[in-house]
Enzyme design. Structure first.
Site, short mmCIF file in Angstrom:
data_model
loop_
_atom_site.label_atom_id
_atom_site.label_comp_id
_atom_site.label_asym_id
_atom_site.label_seq_id
_atom_site.Cartn_x
_atom_site.Cartn_y
_atom_site.Cartn_z
N GLU A 288 0.80 -1.22 0.00
CA GLU A 288 0.00 0.00 0.00
C GLU A 288 0.83 1.28 0.00
O GLU A 288 0.56 2.20 0.77
CB GLU A 288 -0.94 -0.03 1.20
N HIS A 312 -8.09 -4.12 -1.26
CA HIS A 312 -7.34 -4.24 -0.02
C HIS A 312 -6.30 -3.13 0.10
O HIS A 312 -6.26 -2.41 1.11
CB HIS A 312 -6.67 -5.62 0.05
N GLU A 313 -5.49 -2.98 -0.92
CA GLU A 313 -4.42 -1.95 -0.83
C GLU A 313 -5.02 -0.55 -0.79
O GLU A 313 -4.52 0.32 -0.09
CB GLU A 313 -3.43 -2.10 -1.99
N HIS A 316 -6.08 0.36 2.66
CA HIS A 316 -4.96 0.78 3.51
C HIS A 316 -4.75 2.30 3.47
O HIS A 316 -4.08 2.85 4.35
CB HIS A 316 -3.66 0.11 3.07
N GLU A 335 -3.89 -4.62 9.34
CA GLU A 335 -4.39 -5.62 8.39
C GLU A 335 -5.82 -6.10 8.66
O GLU A 335 -6.58 -6.31 7.73
CB GLU A 335 -3.43 -6.81 8.32
N ASP A 392 8.28 -9.90 10.52
CA ASP A 392 7.75 -10.78 9.49
C ASP A 392 7.05 -12.00 10.11
O ASP A 392 6.12 -12.56 9.51
CB ASP A 392 8.93 -11.24 8.64
N TYR A 400 -4.77 -10.68 9.82
CA TYR A 400 -5.71 -10.40 8.74
C TYR A 400 -7.12 -10.92 9.05
O TYR A 400 -8.08 -10.16 9.05
CB TYR A 400 -5.24 -11.05 7.44
N1 BES Z 1 1.02 -4.41 3.75
C1 BES Z 1 0.78 -5.71 3.27
C2 BES Z 1 2.02 -6.44 2.82
C3 BES Z 1 3.07 -6.62 3.90
C4 BES Z 1 2.73 -6.89 5.22
C5 BES Z 1 4.40 -6.54 3.58
C6 BES Z 1 3.72 -7.03 6.18
C7 BES Z 1 5.38 -6.70 4.53
C8 BES Z 1 5.04 -6.94 5.85
C9 BES Z 1 -0.24 -5.71 2.13
O1 BES Z 1 -1.24 -4.77 2.29
C10 BES Z 1 -0.92 -7.03 2.11
O2 BES Z 1 -1.57 -7.33 3.07
N2 BES Z 1 -0.77 -7.76 1.06
C11 BES Z 1 -1.44 -9.03 0.88
C12 BES Z 1 -2.68 -8.77 0.09
C13 BES Z 1 -3.85 -9.56 0.41
C14 BES Z 1 -4.14 -9.80 1.84
C15 BES Z 1 -5.07 -9.02 -0.33
C16 BES Z 1 -0.50 -9.93 0.11
O3 BES Z 1 0.55 -9.45 -0.34
O4 BES Z 1 -0.80 -11.10 -0.05
ZN ZN Z 2 -2.57 -5.39 3.82
#
Ligand code: BES
Ligand code: ZN
Length: 619
Positions: A288, A312-313, A316, A335, A392, A400
């Site tokens: 995002e 989703h993005e 955010h 999330e 991580d 989520y």
């Molecule tokens: N912000 C996240 C990706 C992220 C989270 C990167 C934590 C590094 C550390 C992004 O918004 C996300 O949740 N992406 C998901 C999308 C999905 C849930 C629709 C993904 O990449 O799978």
């Molecule tokens: Zn996300």
């Protein structure tokens, strides 16, 4: 590295005896500690960044300077930045060179950079370069892009990788505005999480500006042979020329999503909202980055069926980018709220029967992660404790989907109207601020519960946030469309041939449910039947193909091994790679296969995916 981030007024720094009583009562000071940053913002904090970088593809190096406007307390003697693997060349305070101190390397966190300052110091300039293997950066050769000609670079800063390409105070609780000047090789276009150019210029030097204060994890840069296509008054998409038409088709509903989001929870506060479609090695589905969401090309299904990720993005832009988790222990606030919001956007555009399927798929993900983590694990609490660990580790469907489930529960108990009003107020109140789990709970008590103990008891928010697993009052949901998909999968397993199944009109989600319902030990004959009737191995839909490839690995269906290997070599999206390698590792032949594929695939992966898989293979 112990330090505190102060919220509201920094009155905690004054001795309480010399404070007017009135103030002390009016200003509850909430203190939150970010264990993932060396910075001491209560002593000296950054306010604005001017980033000046040259992008060199030959040496795979960024060189330049980060010029920080800072705010310091009178007694401050130093300001501390986070760095990891950066070559710090020199540091100037208000234009004068100073002796800086790089601390010892701490695993995961990197090195603190302590810069001596005197009272009244205004600016710190850090001249530096990045090593070719900086963790946030992925440098791609032309052959790894869609166009196959020009190289590509992109960053991924979340959670704590910004410090591997910009010396910064790398905590989500610290916000700053920024400007940047980026020089790139001729023929390439740089883009950032900021105001962006829409076409290349002759000088190859580009300027950027982000006027809203953002945390460091939202710093982003991408450089490639990119084109822009408008998709509405304030939205559009950037992609390589060869895929720009496909992208424009896939994301044609973007303006509807923005309108739906604004109608739900208030104005979009970031000016433009554009998408950038990256090469397939992008380790996430989406990121995002403000003004410019980065996304994987694996959502280009050709039928707009995977665009939920964009919702989703986009969501955010409120949950996360406006109201930001104070520390990575509060990640569910980013999330969980975003999954909830994303689902509401999809419901309002495509209807409840569609968004209900999405909710149920999320629930399946949650069940899978709960089974992996064990439902008494502290990692299944919404509020995490990631001290001494990589943030991580907190990126699971707990944040989520358990987060989303709690918000749906609250909605069902207080009513949608009241809940929506609360959320709208929440985003407005916390715009451009950070929020802790405890602040959220306090507001929930005050605005929604209002002393109604029966209501509080029907929700049991403490159990959800500080307890393991999923409490027994989770909202229930069913979907007639999914009931049918499950029934058809069962019919297949009990002997009905694929050609006789009633799958007419199935959309992506129904295929996903159908595939995930099929048992793990399908026979070669069954696999062959499925593939010859439904052509799963040839699916251009990454989610359907992924669902199919799980069976390919589980049933060791050799005819589809080339498809499996091709997919793993060319797609670096961790959500797909990780489970497929994990399944391969379950058998001896699979383990050898995993090792052989990884050898070929690793050079294509971003460090985030490469490290995850390497760690799995090492065990
Ligand atoms: N912000 C996240 C990706 C992220 C989270 C990167 C934590 C590094 C550390 C992004 O918004 C996300 O949740 N992406 C998901 C999308 C999905 C849930 C629709 C993904 O990449 O799978
Ligand atoms: Zn996300």
């Amino acid at each position: 590295m112990k330090k505190a981030i102060l919220f509201l007024l920094p009155v905690v720094l004054l001795c309480s005896a010399c404070q007017p009583k009135k103030h002390a009562e009016e200003s509850p000071v909430l203190v939150s500690t970010d264990v993932h940053s060396f910075a001491q913002p209560e002593v000296a904090v950054v306010k604005h960044l001017f980033l000046d970088l040259v992008v060199d593809f030959k040496s795979r190096v960024l060189t330049g300077s980060a010029l920080w406007d800072i705010e310091v307390k009178e007694q401050a003697t130093q300001i501390i930045f986070d760095t990891r693997d950066l070559n710090v060349l020199q540091v100037l305070v208000d234009n004068k060179k100073v002796d800086f101190v790089l601390g010892d390397t701490v695993p995961i966190l990197g090195r603190s950079l302590a810069v001596p300052i005197a009272a009244g110091a205004k600016q710190v300039r850090i001249d530096y370069s990045t090593p070719p293997d900086a963790a946030a950066l992925q440098w791609l050769d032309g052959v790894q892009t869609a166009g196959k000609q020009q190289p590509f670079l992109f960053t991924q800063s979340q959670a704590i990788l910004a410090r591997t390409w910009v010396p910064c105070q790398d905590s989500p609780g610290i916000r700053f505005t920024y400007d940047a000047r980026i020089k790139v090789p001729a023929g390439l276009l740089p883009l950032m999480s900021a105001s962006n150019p829409q076409a290349k210029n002759d000088s190859s030097v580009y300027s950027f500006s982000m006027k809203n204060p953002i945390p460091s994890y939202l710093l982003a840069l991408a450089v490639g042979d990119l084109e822009f296509r408008s998709l509405g008054a304030n939205c559009g998409v950037y992609a390589e020329r060869v895929s720009i038409d496909t992208c424009a088709y896939e994301f044609a509903d973007l303006h509807k999503m923005i309108a739906a989001a604004e109608k739900l929870y208030g104005p979009y506060r970031w000016g433009r909202y554009d998408l950038l479609v990256l090469p397939p090695s992008f380790p996430f589905g989406g990121m995002e980055n403000p003004c410019l969401t980065f996304c994987t090309p694996t959502i280009l299904a050709g039928d707009r069926s995977l665009t939920t990720l964009v919702a989703h993005e986009l969501a955010h832009s409120w949950s996360g980018n406006l109201a930001t988790n104070a520390t990575w222990n509060d990640f569910w606030l980013n999330e969980g709220f975003t999954v909830y919001f994303e689902n509401r956007i999809m419901e309002s555009i495509y209807g409840a029967s569609y968004s209900d399927m999405q909710k149920l798929l999320g629930l399946d993900d949650l069940k899978e992660d709960l089974a992996d983590l064990g439902d008494t694990s502290a990692d299944t609490h919404l509020k995490l404790n990631l001290q001494g660990r990589d943030p991580d580790d907190g990126v699971t469907s707990i944040a989520y989907e358990k987060g989303n489930l709690l918000l749906r529960l609250i909605e069902s108990k207080v009513g949608r109207e009241q809940w929506d009003a609360f959320l709208k107020g929440y985003f407005a109140r916390h715009a451009f601020k950070t929020i802790t789990t405890e602040q959220f709970i306090a507001e929930y008590q005050q605005e929604l519960i209002k002393g109604d103990s029966a209501l509080a008891k029907s929700i049991k928010i403490q159990d959800w946030i500080y307890g393991p697993g999923v409490p027994d009052n989770a909202p229930q949901l069913s979907s007639a469309r999914f009931d049918h998909a499950v029934a058809e999968a069962k019919r297949f397993m009990t002997g009905t041939p694929a050609a006789k199944l009633e799958v007419k009109g199935f959309v992506t989600y129904e295929w996903m449910k159908f595939l995930s319902t099929l048992s793990k030990d399908l026979t070669t004959q069954q696999m062959k039947d499925l593939d010859s009737v439904f052509r799963f191995s040839k699916s251009g839909n990454s989610e359907v193909l992924f669902g199919w490839l799980r069976h390919v690995v589980e049933s060791r269906y050799e005819p589809a091994f080339p498809v499996l290997e091709h997919f793993l070599i060319h797609t670096g999206r961790r959500k797909f790679c990780k489970p497929l390698y994990a399944l391969m590792l379950e058998s001896k032949e699979g383990k050898a296969q995993a090792q052989a594929v990884f050898l070929k695939a690793a050079p294509n992966y971003h460090a985030i995916t490469r490290n995850t898989v390497a760690e799995m293979l090492a065990h």
